[in-house]
Design a protein around this motif. Sequence first.
Motif, PDB file in Angstrom:
ATOM      1  N   UNK A   7       0.810  -1.216   0.000  1.00 21.53           N
ATOM      2  CA  UNK A   7       0.000   0.000   0.000  1.00 21.53           C
ATOM      3  C   UNK A   7       0.836   1.255   0.000  1.00 21.53           C
ATOM      4  N   UNK A   8       2.052   1.147   0.536  1.00 22.63           N
ATOM      5  CA  UNK A   8       2.880   2.347   0.570  1.00 22.63           C
ATOM      6  C   UNK A   8       3.245   2.821  -0.841  1.00 22.63           C
ATOM      7  N   UNK A   9       3.093   1.952  -1.841  1.00 26.94           N
ATOM      8  CA  UNK A   9       3.328   2.368  -3.234  1.00 26.94           C
ATOM      9  C   UNK A   9       2.316   3.453  -3.606  1.00 26.94           C
ATOM     10  N   UNK A  10       1.068   3.286  -3.173  1.00 24.85           N
ATOM     11  CA  UNK A  10       0.043   4.299  -3.432  1.00 24.85           C
ATOM     12  C   UNK A  10       0.420   5.590  -2.716  1.00 24.85           C
ATOM     13  N   UNK A  11       0.854   5.471  -1.473  1.00 25.08           N
ATOM     14  CA  UNK A  11       1.249   6.659  -0.709  1.00 25.08           C
ATOM     15  C   UNK A  11       2.418   7.374  -1.378  1.00 25.08           C
ATOM     16  N   UNK A  12       3.402   6.606  -1.837  1.00 25.39           N
ATOM     17  CA  UNK A  12       4.568   7.207  -2.502  1.00 25.39           C
ATOM     18  C   UNK A  12       4.156   7.969  -3.761  1.00 25.39           C
ATOM     19  N   UNK A  13       3.338   7.318  -4.586  1.00 20.00           N
ATOM     20  CA  UNK A  13       2.892   7.948  -5.826  1.00 20.00           C
ATOM     21  C   UNK A  13       2.053   9.192  -5.535  1.00 20.00           C
ATOM     22  N   UNK A  14       1.200   9.085  -4.543  1.00 17.25           N
ATOM     23  CA  UNK A  14       0.333  10.214  -4.166  1.00 17.25           C
ATOM     24  C   UNK A  14       1.181  11.401  -3.715  1.00 17.25           C
ATOM     25  N   UNK A  15       2.172  11.134  -2.885  1.00 17.80           N
ATOM     26  CA  UNK A  15       3.028  12.209  -2.376  1.00 17.80           C
ATOM     27  C   UNK A  15       3.898  12.804  -3.475  1.00 17.80           C
ATOM     28  N   UNK A  16       4.379  11.965  -4.400  1.00 19.07           N
ATOM     29  CA  UNK A  16       5.177  12.459  -5.530  1.00 19.07           C
ATOM     30  C   UNK A  16       4.389  13.456  -6.362  1.00 19.07           C
ATOM     31  N   UNK A  17       3.073  13.234  -6.453  1.00 14.63           N
ATOM     32  CA  UNK A  17       2.227  14.115  -7.257  1.00 14.63           C
ATOM     33  C   UNK A  17       1.561  15.207  -6.421  1.00 14.63           C
ATOM     34  N   UNK A  18       1.976  15.316  -5.152  1.00 15.53           N
ATOM     35  CA  UNK A  18       1.436  16.349  -4.269  1.00 15.53           C
ATOM     36  C   UNK A  18      -0.085  16.286  -4.156  1.00 15.53           C
ATOM     37  N   UNK A  37      -6.723   2.948   4.221  1.00 14.21           N
ATOM     38  CA  UNK A  37      -6.641   1.484   4.344  1.00 14.21           C
ATOM     39  C   UNK A  37      -5.769   0.885   3.257  1.00 14.21           C
ATOM     40  N   UNK A  38      -5.879   1.397   2.036  1.00 12.78           N
ATOM     41  CA  UNK A  38      -5.036   0.899   0.944  1.00 12.78           C
ATOM     42  C   UNK A  38      -3.573   1.167   1.260  1.00 12.78           C
ATOM     43  N   UNK A  39      -3.292   2.388   1.713  1.00 13.21           N
ATOM     44  CA  UNK A  39      -1.913   2.784   1.970  1.00 13.21           C
ATOM     45  C   UNK A  39      -1.291   1.999   3.125  1.00 13.21           C
ATOM     46  N   UNK A  40      -2.098   1.597   4.077  1.00 16.66           N
ATOM     47  CA  UNK A  40      -1.598   0.792   5.197  1.00 16.66           C
ATOM     48  C   UNK A  40      -1.537  -0.688   4.853  1.00 16.66           C
ATOM     49  N   UNK A  41      -2.117  -1.055   3.709  1.00 10.67           N
ATOM     50  CA  UNK A  41      -2.144  -2.454   3.316  1.00 10.67           C
ATOM     51  C   UNK A  41      -3.225  -3.245   4.028  1.00 10.67           C
ATOM     52  N   UNK A  42      -4.160  -2.552   4.672  1.00 13.45           N
ATOM     53  CA  UNK A  42      -5.247  -3.213   5.388  1.00 13.45           C
ATOM     54  C   UNK A  42      -6.252  -3.823   4.416  1.00 13.45           C
ATOM     55  N   UNK A  43      -6.434  -3.161   3.271  1.00 14.63           N
ATOM     56  CA  UNK A  43      -7.313  -3.676   2.217  1.00 14.63           C
ATOM     57  C   UNK A  43      -6.646  -3.454   0.872  1.00 14.63           C
TER      58      UNK A  43
END
Length: 70
Positions: A7-18, A37-43
Motif C-alpha cells: 500500500x505504501x506504493x500508493x502513498x509514494x505515488x500520491x506524495x510524488x504528485x502532491x 486502508x489501501x496505503x496501510x495495506x489493510x485492504x
Amino acid sequence: MELNFKGNKIAELRKEQNISQIELAEKCMVKQSCISKWERGATLPDAEMIIKLTQIFNVSADYLLGIKDY
C-alpha cells in the motif's frame, strides 16, 4: 507470478504528485478512509479501482501491485 501489493506504493505515488488523501479519494470517488486502508495495506483496491489508480498515477498495474514474474 507473485502479487506483492504494498500500500505504501500508493502513498509514494500520491506524495510524488502532491495529492492529499482527500484529493485522491475525490478522484477515486471513495471515502478518505479507503485511501488510508489501501496505503496501510489493510485492504486491497478492487480491479476497477486499480485501473483508475493506474490512470491517475500514469503507471502500470504491474508496477502498482508489485507483480513479479519468476
